[in-house]
Design a protein around this motif. Structure first.
Motif, PDB file in Angstrom:
ATOM      1  N   SER A 108       0.828  -1.209   0.000  1.00  0.00           N
ATOM      2  CA  SER A 108       0.000   0.000   0.000  1.00  0.00           C
ATOM      3  C   SER A 108       0.862   1.260   0.000  1.00  0.00           C
ATOM      4  O   SER A 108       0.434   2.321  -0.460  1.00  0.00           O
ATOM      5  N   VAL A 109       2.076   1.131   0.507  1.00  0.00           N
ATOM      6  CA  VAL A 109       2.993   2.275   0.553  1.00  0.00           C
ATOM      7  C   VAL A 109       3.968   2.243  -0.619  1.00  0.00           C
ATOM      8  O   VAL A 109       4.277   3.276  -1.219  1.00  0.00           O
ATOM      9  N   ASN A 110       4.460   1.042  -0.939  1.00  0.00           N
ATOM     10  CA  ASN A 110       5.410   0.888  -2.045  1.00  0.00           C
ATOM     11  C   ASN A 110       5.041  -0.350  -2.856  1.00  0.00           C
ATOM     12  O   ASN A 110       5.397  -1.469  -2.479  1.00  0.00           O
ATOM     13  N   PRO A 111       4.345  -0.182  -3.957  1.00  0.00           N
ATOM     14  CA  PRO A 111       3.911  -1.336  -4.765  1.00  0.00           C
ATOM     15  C   PRO A 111       5.061  -2.087  -5.434  1.00  0.00           C
ATOM     16  O   PRO A 111       4.877  -3.223  -5.867  1.00  0.00           O
ATOM     17  N   TYR A 112       6.238  -1.455  -5.504  1.00  0.00           N
ATOM     18  CA  TYR A 112       7.367  -2.074  -6.203  1.00  0.00           C
ATOM     19  C   TYR A 112       8.617  -2.075  -5.319  1.00  0.00           C
ATOM     20  O   TYR A 112       9.593  -1.378  -5.597  1.00  0.00           O
ATOM     21  N   PRO A 113       8.612  -2.853  -4.250  1.00  0.00           N
ATOM     22  CA  PRO A 113       9.774  -2.886  -3.354  1.00  0.00           C
ATOM     23  C   PRO A 113      10.997  -3.488  -4.041  1.00  0.00           C
ATOM     24  O   PRO A 113      10.886  -4.450  -4.808  1.00  0.00           O
ATOM     25  N   ALA A 114      12.160  -2.932  -3.761  1.00  0.00           N
ATOM     26  CA  ALA A 114      13.413  -3.399  -4.364  1.00  0.00           C
ATOM     27  C   ALA A 114      13.979  -4.544  -3.524  1.00  0.00           C
ATOM     28  O   ALA A 114      14.907  -4.366  -2.725  1.00  0.00           O
ATOM     29  N   ILE A 115      13.419  -5.721  -3.711  1.00  0.00           N
ATOM     30  CA  ILE A 115      13.856  -6.906  -2.976  1.00  0.00           C
ATOM     31  C   ILE A 115      14.063  -8.048  -3.965  1.00  0.00           C
ATOM     32  O   ILE A 115      13.511  -8.034  -5.065  1.00  0.00           O
ATOM     33  N   SER A 116      14.852  -9.045  -3.564  1.00  0.00           N
ATOM     34  CA  SER A 116      15.229 -10.131  -4.471  1.00  0.00           C
ATOM     35  C   SER A 116      14.222 -11.275  -4.492  1.00  0.00           C
ATOM     36  O   SER A 116      14.386 -12.225  -5.259  1.00  0.00           O
ATOM     37  N   VAL A 117      13.205 -11.201  -3.641  1.00  0.00           N
ATOM     38  CA  VAL A 117      12.141 -12.206  -3.608  1.00  0.00           C
ATOM     39  C   VAL A 117      10.807 -11.474  -3.620  1.00  0.00           C
ATOM     40  O   VAL A 117      10.765 -10.237  -3.569  1.00  0.00           O
ATOM     41  N   THR A 118       9.721 -12.206  -3.662  1.00  0.00           N
ATOM     42  CA  THR A 118       8.417 -11.554  -3.612  1.00  0.00           C
ATOM     43  C   THR A 118       8.148 -11.040  -2.197  1.00  0.00           C
ATOM     44  O   THR A 118       8.717 -11.559  -1.219  1.00  0.00           O
ATOM     45  N   PRO A 119       7.296 -10.034  -2.047  1.00  0.00           N
ATOM     46  CA  PRO A 119       6.951  -9.561  -0.702  1.00  0.00           C
ATOM     47  C   PRO A 119       6.415 -10.679   0.191  1.00  0.00           C
ATOM     48  O   PRO A 119       6.732 -10.737   1.386  1.00  0.00           O
ATOM     49  N   ARG A 120       5.635 -11.564  -0.390  1.00  0.00           N
ATOM     50  CA  ARG A 120       5.076 -12.665   0.397  1.00  0.00           C
ATOM     51  C   ARG A 120       6.183 -13.590   0.917  1.00  0.00           C
ATOM     52  O   ARG A 120       6.136 -14.050   2.064  1.00  0.00           O
ATOM     53  N   GLU A 121       7.172 -13.858   0.074  1.00  0.00           N
ATOM     54  CA  GLU A 121       8.286 -14.714   0.499  1.00  0.00           C
ATOM     55  C   GLU A 121       9.106 -14.040   1.594  1.00  0.00           C
ATOM     56  O   GLU A 121       9.510 -14.678   2.572  1.00  0.00           O
ATOM     57  N   LEU A 122       9.350 -12.749   1.425  1.00  0.00           N
ATOM     58  CA  LEU A 122      10.143 -12.031   2.423  1.00  0.00           C
ATOM     59  C   LEU A 122       9.448 -12.041   3.780  1.00  0.00           C
ATOM     60  O   LEU A 122      10.081 -12.306   4.817  1.00  0.00           O
ATOM     61  N   VAL A 123       8.158 -11.772   3.784  1.00  0.00           N
ATOM     62  CA  VAL A 123       7.405 -11.782   5.041  1.00  0.00           C
ATOM     63  C   VAL A 123       7.422 -13.179   5.658  1.00  0.00           C
ATOM     64  O   VAL A 123       7.581 -13.336   6.874  1.00  0.00           O
ATOM     65  N   ALA A 124       7.282 -14.199   4.824  1.00  0.00           N
ATOM     66  CA  ALA A 124       7.312 -15.580   5.327  1.00  0.00           C
ATOM     67  C   ALA A 124       8.646 -15.887   6.000  1.00  0.00           C
ATOM     68  O   ALA A 124       8.689 -16.594   7.019  1.00  0.00           O
ATOM     69  N   TYR A 125       9.740 -15.352   5.464  1.00  0.00           N
ATOM     70  CA  TYR A 125      11.048 -15.548   6.091  1.00  0.00           C
ATOM     71  C   TYR A 125      11.073 -14.921   7.482  1.00  0.00           C
ATOM     72  O   TYR A 125      11.627 -15.496   8.427  1.00  0.00           O
ATOM     73  N   TYR A 126      10.481 -13.745   7.614  1.00  0.00           N
ATOM     74  CA  TYR A 126      10.454 -13.092   8.929  1.00  0.00           C
ATOM     75  C   TYR A 126       9.672 -13.927   9.941  1.00  0.00           C
ATOM     76  O   TYR A 126      10.081 -14.063  11.103  1.00  0.00           O
ATOM     77  N   TYR A 127       8.577 -14.500   9.497  1.00  0.00           N
ATOM     78  CA  TYR A 127       7.773 -15.310  10.417  1.00  0.00           C
ATOM     79  C   TYR A 127       8.480 -16.630  10.746  1.00  0.00           C
ATOM     80  O   TYR A 127       8.406 -17.111  11.879  1.00  0.00           O
ATOM     81  N   GLU A 128       9.153 -17.203   9.785  1.00  0.00           N
ATOM     82  CA  GLU A 128       9.883 -18.453  10.036  1.00  0.00           C
ATOM     83  C   GLU A 128      11.060 -18.227  10.977  1.00  0.00           C
ATOM     84  O   GLU A 128      11.226 -18.951  11.972  1.00  0.00           O
ATOM     85  N   GLU A 129      11.877 -17.234  10.668  1.00  0.00           N
ATOM     86  CA  GLU A 129      13.065 -16.975  11.477  1.00  0.00           C
ATOM     87  C   GLU A 129      12.686 -16.414  12.849  1.00  0.00           C
ATOM     88  O   GLU A 129      13.311 -16.754  13.862  1.00  0.00           O
ATOM     89  N   GLY A 130      11.660 -15.569  12.882  1.00  0.00           N
ATOM     90  CA  GLY A 130      11.221 -15.016  14.158  1.00  0.00           C
ATOM     91  C   GLY A 130      10.686 -16.080  15.093  1.00  0.00           C
ATOM     92  O   GLY A 130      10.991 -16.095  16.289  1.00  0.00           O
TER      93      GLY A 130
END
Length: 254
Positions: A108-130
């Motif tokens: 909603s703030v940045n539709p095109y984040p500069a990341i090497s994976v999808t936003p969904r994958e990145l968030v999933a990593y945070y939940y897994e590692e956290g």
């Protein structure tokens, strides 16, 4: 020659003794091979075909044991207090926001984040590692949003570093740490939070290059709350932790 013949006959009989089962019910005999379909002939002359279910049962038991071991391995070896309120400021705890809320807020703030994976994958990593380390993943993700400007960057750190929390960026001319993958970058972020919040060693091998530095400085002391990071994670950072919590609450109400 006769002795050789007798010896060979004795050996053959002994080997057959290992292979042939005498079945008392119906006085049937068969060669036992669990991997093949066999036929049992009774004295009445009837043939009964048996299916190779022995190996299937063994495989099923092995799979059940492996599944049980995997579930046990996922359970933390330490106690994590459950987070019950959005106004809980502890670093250690459980998530309140869903992964979907985190993704929606970012886009909603940045539709095109500069990341090497999808936003969904990145968030999933945070939940897994956290979850692995007992660090609140939704608030850690909010910190990543703050540190990277919603993954727009524009400062010293660049997207190719997979560095989501400014690790090692000690000045405007020091780019800080590089991580090979997005997940390793997230793991380093979570481990760095753990270094401040707990004396317990990470569950995974340490990838945070400044983990030992923090632990050596704080010794048996810890920082239990996000606002305790003020002036420590960020300098001067007078309201650093409060701004992260404010962003987390925005995620929660997305």
């Amino acid at each position: 020659m006769r002795k050789d013949t007798v010896l060979r006959g004795s050996l053959a009989a002994a080997l057959m003794g290992f292979c042939i089962l005498t079945v008392t019910s119906g006085e049937a005999r068969r060669v036992h091979d669990p991997d093949t379909t066999t036929k049992v002939r009774t004295e009445r002359g009837a043939e009964v075909e048996e299916k190779p279910d022995f190996r299937m049962r063994i495989d099923a038991l092995i799979k059940e044991a492996e599944k049980a071991n995997a579930v046990a391995a996922e359970k933390p070896l330490f106690s994590v207090p459950q987070t019950l309120s959005e106004y809980d400021t502890a670093i250690i705890g459980t998530p309140l926001a869903s992964q979907e809320q985190c993704v929606d807020y970012l886009l909603s703030v940045n539709p095109y984040p500069a990341i090497s994976v999808t936003p969904r994958e990145l968030v999933a990593y945070y939940y897994e590692e956290g979850a692995r380390e007992g660090i609140r993943p939704d608030v850690a993700f909010a910190q990543a949003l703050k540190e990277t400007g919603f993954f727009r960057y524009g400062g010293t750190v660049t997207p190719d570093q997979n560095n989501y929390c400014g690790l090692g960026t000690t000045s405007a001319t020091v780019k800080g740490a590089y991580f090979a993958t997005s997940q390793i970058g997230v793991r380093a972020h979570i481990q760095h939070l753990l270094a401040y919040a707990s004396t317990r060693e990470p569950m995974q091998p340490v990838v945070d290059p400044r983990y030992s530095l923090v632990r050596n400085v704080y010794g048996t002391n810890t920082l239990g709350h996000w606002q305790d990071l003020n002036g420590r994670w960020a300098v001067p950072g007078d309201s650093y932790g409060q701004s992260i919590l404010s962003m987390f609450r925005a995620i929660l109400h997305k």
